[in-house]
Design an enzyme around this catalytic site. Structure first.
Site, short mmCIF file in Angstrom:
data_model
loop_
_atom_site.label_atom_id
_atom_site.label_comp_id
_atom_site.label_asym_id
_atom_site.label_seq_id
_atom_site.Cartn_x
_atom_site.Cartn_y
_atom_site.Cartn_z
N GLU A 84 -5.61 -8.79 0.81
CA GLU A 84 -6.24 -8.49 2.10
C GLU A 84 -7.72 -8.24 1.87
O GLU A 84 -8.09 -7.52 0.95
CB GLU A 84 -5.67 -7.21 2.75
CG GLU A 84 -4.29 -7.35 3.29
CD GLU A 84 -3.77 -6.06 3.94
OE1 GLU A 84 -4.59 -5.26 4.44
OE2 GLU A 84 -2.55 -5.89 3.95
N GLU B 122 0.79 -1.23 0.00
CA GLU B 122 0.00 0.00 0.00
C GLU B 122 0.82 1.29 0.00
O GLU B 122 0.77 2.07 0.96
CB GLU B 122 -0.95 0.01 1.21
CG GLU B 122 -1.94 -1.12 1.22
CD GLU B 122 -3.03 -0.97 2.27
OE1 GLU B 122 -2.96 -0.01 3.05
OE2 GLU B 122 -3.94 -1.80 2.30
C1 GCO Z 1 -3.27 -2.49 5.17
C2 GCO Z 1 -2.91 -2.94 6.17
C3 GCO Z 1 -3.32 -3.71 7.31
C4 GCO Z 1 -4.46 -3.16 8.09
C5 GCO Z 1 -5.76 -3.52 7.48
C6 GCO Z 1 -6.95 -3.01 8.26
O1 GCO Z 1 -2.39 -3.03 4.39
O2 GCO Z 1 -4.07 -1.59 5.16
O3 GCO Z 1 -2.12 -3.88 5.53
O4 GCO Z 1 -2.11 -3.62 7.98
O5 GCO Z 1 -4.38 -3.66 9.36
O6 GCO Z 1 -5.85 -2.98 6.21
O7 GCO Z 1 -6.88 -1.63 8.34
#
Ligand code: GCO
Length: 478
Positions: A381, A180
């Site tokens: 994710e 990200e």
């Molecule tokens: C993300 C994050 C996670 C967060 C999840 C929830 O990549 O945004 O990898 O670390 O914990 O998205 O907010």
């Protein structure tokens, strides 16, 4: 409290079979600072998240990742849990300051030893490792030298990538350079909600360019070292008006269409176009030039950034909802968003306050596979925080997290619909395996399919974990 989301969803998101293609990858994801703890063990140096979480007022209740899930010491138990769930893949990140405490130069072999043991443990359990090199825990020493506003940090990431590959490359096939970059650049350097907590549009835009440059340089280093599969993980969202969330075919005014286009350029194309097409959208360059000039984009950068990338990892939680709002000042996380509002949706939400819109995942996957057909996709994710309750009265304790299961099920169906529509989706990884340190929210938000009691470190499978085990067995919803 259970939020019932089903009544509001179209039937293809709630019922019927949804079996995935043969070989589809099922797994779960975590990140180093969120689970490892042991921040002073084994020669690890400080990261920006250590500094940020110790700064009063930055993280809810002053929580830190000092202990987290103590995964550094309990990794073998955690791998046994994964094996029990039948996971085929485990996505985790490497803590850069464990490997290079100062972010460059001397390598701390004890840090690499930890990941070496973890990868072996996964191998013994038949679980494929998906390694993320950078999930936000920048060595503090590098931040002190400018962090991601400094071009040099991109070169340091490439050097570190080569070091980690040198140790794990014989057993790890899939390498993610960054997690990200948009969030890190614009929440870390723009709104300041994340570490390092800087609040300056120029810094955020410089960081964003240096992130994609780092992806390109690290990809070159990894390829030269023989890495087989390279992935970039992004927080991609479909950008929509509130009306389009209700009805994808809704008419959109010209002003709203312009708002959608501009935010899509900032969120998605600012990252994807340089990486996959070797160019920035003109709209992005105009905004960058206005706030930061273009001097930091060197002549050959786009060639360096545009390296063959095998997979885009998509972290999807909710759509990005916008509308035209003349006179609105730019949001600090969105330089260039003047005249655009980010309205709240009147739909069921998770404990994060995030709207639950599974159809957004289908829309996103189909769009990415149409616009960037050369790259494979993976959901790296997807998941939700809810107010979990442990029912201790039942033997061993239970967590009846029906709302999380409903969230995951509807999103799996949405992913399946995208596959049916032609999206080249290779796998799905739940966020997250364990309840963990949820950044600025500390331990108040639980995303795990496994409950963690942070006082005792007891792990407890939630109902959603047992449901997910069944999904994996059936290769979908049979
Ligand atoms: C993300 C994050 C996670 C967060 C999840 C929830 O990549 O945004 O990898 O670390 O914990 O998205 O907010």
């Amino acid at each position: 409290m259970t939020v019932t989301t089903r009544g509001t969803l179209p039937s293809y998101l709630t019922e019927g079979r949804a079996v995935f293609p043969e070989g589809f990858i099922w797994g779960a994801a975590t990140a180093s600072y969120q689970i490892e703890g042991a921040v002073r063990d084994g020669g690890r140096g400080p990261s920006v998240w250590d500094t940020f979480s110790r700064t009063p007022g930055k993280v809810a209740s002053g929580h830190t990742g000092d202990v987290a899930c103590d995964h550094y010491h309990r990794y073998a138990e955690d791998v046994r849990l994964m094996a029990g769930l039948g996971l085929g893949a485990y996505r985790f990140s490497i803590s850069w300051p464990r490997v290079q405490p100062d972010g460059s130069g001397p390598v701390n072999t004890r840090g690499l030893d930890f990941y070496d043991r973890l990868v072996d443990e996964l191998g013994d359990a038949g679980i494929t490792p998906y390694v993320t090199l950078y999930h936000w825990d920048l060595p503090q020493t590098l931040e002190d030298r400018g962090g991601w506003t400094s071009r040099d940090t991109a070169y340091r990431l490439a050097e570190y990538a080569e070091v980690v590959h040198g140790r794990l490359g014989d057993r790890v096939r899939n390498w993610t350079t960054l997690n990200e970059p948009w969030v890190q650049a614009f929440l870390g350097y723009g709104s300041g909600v994340h570490a390092p907590g800087r609040t300056d549009a120029r810094s955020a835009l410089l960081a964003s360019h240096h992130f994609v440059l780092a992806h390109g340089l690290a990809t070159q280093a990894l390829r030269a070292a023989g890495a087989q599969e390279i992935m970039l993980v992004i927080n991609s969202s479909p950008v929509m008006t509130p009306e389009q969330v209700q009805d994808p075919a809704a008419e959109v005014s010209q002003a709203d269409a312009e708002a959608v286009h501009r935010v899509d350029c900032l969120l998605n194309r600012q990252i994807l176009d340089p990486v996959l097409r070797g160019e920035y959208p003109a709209e992005v360059l105009e905004i960058v030039e206005r706030h930061a000039g273009l001097g930091h984009i060197h002549d050959d950068d786009l060639r360096a950034i545009n390296q063959p990338t095998d997979l885009i990892g998509v972290n999807y939680y909710n759509p990005c909802v916008v509308r035209s709002s003349p006179g609105e000042p730019a949001d600090s996380a969105w330089p260039g968003s003047e005249g655009i509002a980010f309205p709240r949706l009147e739909v069921p939400k998770t404990a994060m306050g995030w709207p639950i819109v599974p159809a957004g995942l289908s829309r996103l996957l189909l769009r990415l596979s149409q616009d960037y057909p050369e790259v494979g996709l993976m959901v790296t994710e997807n998941g939700a925080a809810f107010e979990d309750v442990v029912t201790e009265a039942e033997p061993g304790g239970r967590v009846h997290d029906a709302d999380r299961t409903a969230y995951l099920e509807s999103h799996l169906r949405a992913a399946h619909a995208a596959v049916e529509g032609g999206a080249d989706l290779r796998g799905y990884l739940v966020w997250s395996l364990l309840d963990n340190f949820e950044w600025a929210e500390g331990y108040h938000r639980r995303f795990g399919i496994v409950h963690v009691d942070f006082a005792t470190q007891r792990r407890l499978l939630k109902d959603s974990a047992m449901w997910y085990r069944g999904v994996i067995e059936e290769n979908g919803l049979a």
